[in-house]
Design a protein around this motif. Sequence first.
Motif, PDB file in Angstrom:
ATOM      1  N   GLY A 161       0.833  -1.187   0.000  1.00 42.32           N
ATOM      2  CA  GLY A 161       0.000   0.000   0.000  1.00 42.32           C
ATOM      3  C   GLY A 161       0.869   1.238   0.000  1.00 42.32           C
ATOM      4  N   SER A 162       0.337   2.403  -0.396  1.00 40.78           N
ATOM      5  CA  SER A 162       1.225   3.558  -0.471  1.00 40.78           C
ATOM      6  C   SER A 162       0.920   4.547   0.639  1.00 40.78           C
ATOM      7  N   SER A 163       1.860   4.631   1.588  1.00 41.37           N
ATOM      8  CA  SER A 163       1.854   5.714   2.555  1.00 41.37           C
ATOM      9  C   SER A 163       3.266   6.277   2.533  1.00 41.37           C
ATOM     10  N   ILE A 164       3.464   7.447   3.142  1.00 45.82           N
ATOM     11  CA  ILE A 164       4.774   8.086   3.010  1.00 45.82           C
ATOM     12  C   ILE A 164       5.907   7.224   3.597  1.00 45.82           C
ATOM     13  N   PRO A 165       5.752   6.628   4.816  1.00 40.63           N
ATOM     14  CA  PRO A 165       6.857   5.789   5.317  1.00 40.63           C
ATOM     15  C   PRO A 165       7.179   4.592   4.418  1.00 40.63           C
ATOM     16  N   THR A 166       6.149   3.877   3.918  1.00 42.82           N
ATOM     17  CA  THR A 166       6.464   2.742   3.042  1.00 42.82           C
ATOM     18  C   THR A 166       7.127   3.228   1.766  1.00 42.82           C
ATOM     19  N   LEU A 167       6.653   4.351   1.250  1.00 47.45           N
ATOM     20  CA  LEU A 167       7.254   4.901   0.036  1.00 47.45           C
ATOM     21  C   LEU A 167       8.741   5.144   0.258  1.00 47.45           C
ATOM     22  N   ILE A 168       9.054   5.817   1.399  1.00 45.40           N
ATOM     23  CA  ILE A 168      10.454   6.132   1.685  1.00 45.40           C
ATOM     24  C   ILE A 168      11.277   4.852   1.802  1.00 45.40           C
ATOM     25  N   PHE A 169      10.750   3.855   2.521  1.00 44.79           N
ATOM     26  CA  PHE A 169      11.525   2.630   2.720  1.00 44.79           C
ATOM     27  C   PHE A 169      11.732   1.872   1.414  1.00 44.79           C
ATOM     28  N   ILE A 170      10.655   1.768   0.611  1.00 43.93           N
ATOM     29  CA  ILE A 170      10.773   0.993  -0.635  1.00 43.93           C
ATOM     30  C   ILE A 170      11.791   1.629  -1.565  1.00 43.93           C
ATOM     31  N   ILE A 171      11.651   2.957  -1.783  1.00 48.60           N
ATOM     32  CA  ILE A 171      12.573   3.615  -2.712  1.00 48.60           C
ATOM     33  C   ILE A 171      13.998   3.559  -2.164  1.00 48.60           C
ATOM     34  N   ALA A 172      14.144   3.770  -0.844  1.00 50.02           N
ATOM     35  CA  ALA A 172      15.487   3.749  -0.258  1.00 50.02           C
ATOM     36  C   ALA A 172      16.111   2.366  -0.429  1.00 50.02           C
ATOM     37  N   ALA A 173      15.313   1.307  -0.203  1.00 53.60           N
ATOM     38  CA  ALA A 173      15.863  -0.040  -0.334  1.00 53.60           C
ATOM     39  C   ALA A 173      16.274  -0.309  -1.780  1.00 53.60           C
ATOM     40  N   LEU A 174      15.422   0.079  -2.737  1.00 53.38           N
ATOM     41  CA  LEU A 174      15.750  -0.170  -4.141  1.00 53.38           C
ATOM     42  C   LEU A 174      16.953   0.643  -4.570  1.00 53.38           C
ATOM     43  N   ASP A 175      17.023   1.883  -4.087  1.00 51.56           N
ATOM     44  CA  ASP A 175      18.091   2.768  -4.507  1.00 51.56           C
ATOM     45  C   ASP A 175      19.417   2.410  -3.858  1.00 51.56           C
ATOM     46  N   SER A 176      19.338   1.787  -2.664  1.00 49.53           N
ATOM     47  CA  SER A 176      20.586   1.478  -1.962  1.00 49.53           C
ATOM     48  C   SER A 176      21.412   0.451  -2.731  1.00 49.53           C
ATOM     49  N   THR A 177      20.777  -0.310  -3.674  1.00 48.56           N
ATOM     50  CA  THR A 177      21.564  -1.272  -4.452  1.00 48.56           C
ATOM     51  C   THR A 177      22.644  -0.551  -5.261  1.00 48.56           C
ATOM     52  N   ARG A 178      22.267   0.598  -5.834  1.00 48.58           N
ATOM     53  CA  ARG A 178      23.244   1.325  -6.651  1.00 48.58           C
ATOM     54  C   ARG A 178      24.333   1.948  -5.787  1.00 48.58           C
ATOM     55  N   VAL A 179      23.924   2.444  -4.600  1.00 45.15           N
ATOM     56  CA  VAL A 179      24.909   3.004  -3.664  1.00 45.15           C
ATOM     57  C   VAL A 179      25.866   1.901  -3.218  1.00 45.15           C
ATOM     58  N   PHE A 180      25.295   0.717  -2.948  1.00 41.64           N
ATOM     59  CA  PHE A 180      26.113  -0.421  -2.533  1.00 41.64           C
ATOM     60  C   PHE A 180      27.193  -0.713  -3.570  1.00 41.64           C
ATOM     61  N   ARG A 181      26.777  -0.772  -4.842  1.00 48.11           N
ATOM     62  CA  ARG A 181      27.745  -1.093  -5.898  1.00 48.11           C
ATOM     63  C   ARG A 181      28.880  -0.093  -5.942  1.00 48.11           C
ATOM     64  N   LEU A 182      28.505   1.204  -5.919  1.00 47.94           N
ATOM     65  CA  LEU A 182      29.550   2.230  -6.015  1.00 47.94           C
ATOM     66  C   LEU A 182      30.465   2.167  -4.804  1.00 47.94           C
ATOM     67  N   THR A 183      29.863   2.125  -3.613  1.00 47.26           N
ATOM     68  CA  THR A 183      30.681   2.129  -2.393  1.00 47.26           C
ATOM     69  C   THR A 183      31.634   0.949  -2.391  1.00 47.26           C
ATOM     70  N   ARG A 184      31.106  -0.228  -2.744  1.00 49.65           N
ATOM     71  CA  ARG A 184      31.948  -1.414  -2.710  1.00 49.65           C
ATOM     72  C   ARG A 184      33.101  -1.275  -3.705  1.00 49.65           C
ATOM     73  N   SER A 185      32.783  -0.786  -4.915  1.00 50.35           N
ATOM     74  CA  SER A 185      33.831  -0.764  -5.934  1.00 50.35           C
ATOM     75  C   SER A 185      34.901   0.273  -5.622  1.00 50.35           C
ATOM     76  N   VAL A 186      34.553   1.400  -4.993  1.00 56.41           N
ATOM     77  CA  VAL A 186      35.625   2.350  -4.656  1.00 56.41           C
ATOM     78  C   VAL A 186      36.325   1.938  -3.367  1.00 56.41           C
ATOM     79  N   ALA A 187      35.565   1.325  -2.429  1.00 59.95           N
ATOM     80  CA  ALA A 187      36.175   0.984  -1.146  1.00 59.95           C
ATOM     81  C   ALA A 187      37.159  -0.176  -1.287  1.00 59.95           C
ATOM     82  N   ILE A 188      36.921  -1.029  -2.282  1.00 59.89           N
ATOM     83  CA  ILE A 188      37.747  -2.230  -2.413  1.00 59.89           C
ATOM     84  C   ILE A 188      39.191  -1.864  -2.736  1.00 59.89           C
ATOM     85  N   ASN A 189      39.392  -0.680  -3.369  1.00 60.58           N
ATOM     86  CA  ASN A 189      40.759  -0.232  -3.649  1.00 60.58           C
ATOM     87  C   ASN A 189      41.425   0.354  -2.417  1.00 60.58           C
TER      88      ASN A 189
END
Lengths: 310, 347
Positions: free
Chosen positions: A161-189
């Motif tokens: 269902g769409s309420s503001i907290p679920t919206l924030i959590f869903i988008i944040a969870a989906l978006d964190s995948t891209r942050v994860f990739r970048l952070t991991r690839s720069v941190a690994i060096n």
Amino acid sequence: MNEEKTYSAAGEVGQVRVRRSRWERIRIELKKAPVSAWFGMIVIAIYAFVAIFAQFLAPFGEAQIFPKADLPWAMLGGETQHFFGTDQIGRDTLSRMIFGAQNTIGIALTTTVLSFLIGGSLGLIAAINQSWLDQLLSRGVDVIMSIPSLIFALMLLSIFGSSIPTLIFIIAALDSTRVFRLTRSVAINVVVMDYVEAARLRGEGLGWVMRREILPNILPPLVAEFGLRFSFVFLIIAALSFLGLGIQPPTADWGSMVRDGSRFIQFVAYDWTLALPSLLPAGAVALLTVAVNFVVDWFLHKTSGLRDEH
Amino acid sequence: MFAYHLISRSLKRLCEFRELGGDRLHPVFITILQRLGLGLLTLFLVSIIIFSSIAFLPGDFGEQVLGQNALPETVAAFRRELGLDQPAWWRYIQWVTAVLQGDFGTSFSGRASSGANEARTVVELIGPRLWNTLFLAGMTAIIAVPLSLFLGITAALKRNSFYDRSVNAVTLTTISFPEFFLAYLLIVFLAGFFPTLSTVNDNTEFGERVYKIALPALTMTLVIVAHMMRMTRASIINLLASPYVEMAQLKGVSRSKVILKHVLPNAWAPIATVIAFNLAYLVVGVVVVEVVFVYPGIGQLMVDSVSARDIPVAQACALIFAATYIILNLLADVIGIVTNPRLLHPR
């Protein structure tokens, strides 16, 4: 002839080197910034000002309903006090635009910060750990990223269902995948550096190594990514609200304002001002994303030292 | 994950085995098989994610769909129809076999608390709309691909000229605009020439159909031309800077010959990848654009089913979108491998 102004190479070499303070360095960088970056920064500053002081700037309340609906520019005829007119149930468009800035930007910013907290810390842990956990997280992220995020968000919203907290959590969870990739690839060096090993050998904990040893060294790309992620999150939340599945009324929000205004769109061929109720909020979204992109572009240029030929 | 390693390892075994027999598998073939295996695995995992969404439904969904005053027997029958009385893995197998046979289940809408069932099957709902969406995406691709290739190649050849700069500036702005803003801008400027609502049905003639989808197709064209043109330009510029092009120029080959014989053959791989990536991007963009122009496509259907919480329809739409996205990306990978001359002639 003034002797102090004559130039001598020996004099310059012999000068005492004064370390510039942080503010001085920032001022010098800003002076060299191109017009587009200046434009972007000024636009962002205006948006931030409007968003923070929305309560004082808005002429009317967020959900205040007036008995008589008005068209845009009706004020110029002196008939009403609503500059951009009202929406279909008589709420002042300008006030809703101003409150919309607060809501839309606030929610997008919260989401981005949350996605950086999740994705960044998981990315750092994966880079340090580099074992089965890293494999598990990375492959899981691969799978999630293979579904377009708007589609995934739509599906998750249909479940929770769409309420503001679920919206924030869903988008944040989906978006964190891209942050994860970048952070991991720069941190690994950075993880393989000697000072990280030294910190570990002297017995520092995982949190200390992450925060004090690795994070400062990977900050510039993360800051640039923050800008890009913010504009992406901002766009996707606006798109979801536009589809009627994001921020719900009576909360003022640019995406749903575009949706509300779109009911006049079939008459635009006869009077173009009827497009204003949807064009104004849509333009506000567009202007902010363009501004953020300009600033990020300049920042990336500064920090990476690369000239990308795109 | 593990399965991927397993697949690639067994493929390598197979390759070694063949090598002993003197009948060696082409390495390109193996790479492609690996990618296909990975793609299948991803599809499998995605289907699990999409399927398990129904398991996370909060509360009792039967009462929500059927209404407050539904008889307990009706609710029980509905739960049995969804298979909620069986273990999840069994339901998943049933669902996947049904989907593979083209059966996506029955829509939640059209059910009444009395137990009367006027629900339509998901395939019935999706069929005509999928065709509409494919028509829109196809029209967009027909306009956008040649246009962006032309713009990208010419901009790369006339680099830093006024033409290059202006094309660049325009595409940079359209990239950062949300789709609905572009759509409304187009409506304001072109509303006098084209219809702002793309209402089509099964009986609409081809010519009228094209006329009616002009604005949505144009909106999506603007979005993906920007991406494709910039990526094409970047890859051509990269190639123009390579040593063999410089060598060809130095030995006095004419400009058109350099481009036709030296640059383009090497550019096909990146360009094909760019096109496939952008067609995949089209899949997402179509949702918003269909809603703006009230076009009866699958994106609009998905949005409607999500707001009505009609899970079977939403699942089917999500699966179609995700599968298209994965397959197009896979295709881009495979084209990139096949057209890479370095991989085609090993050693």
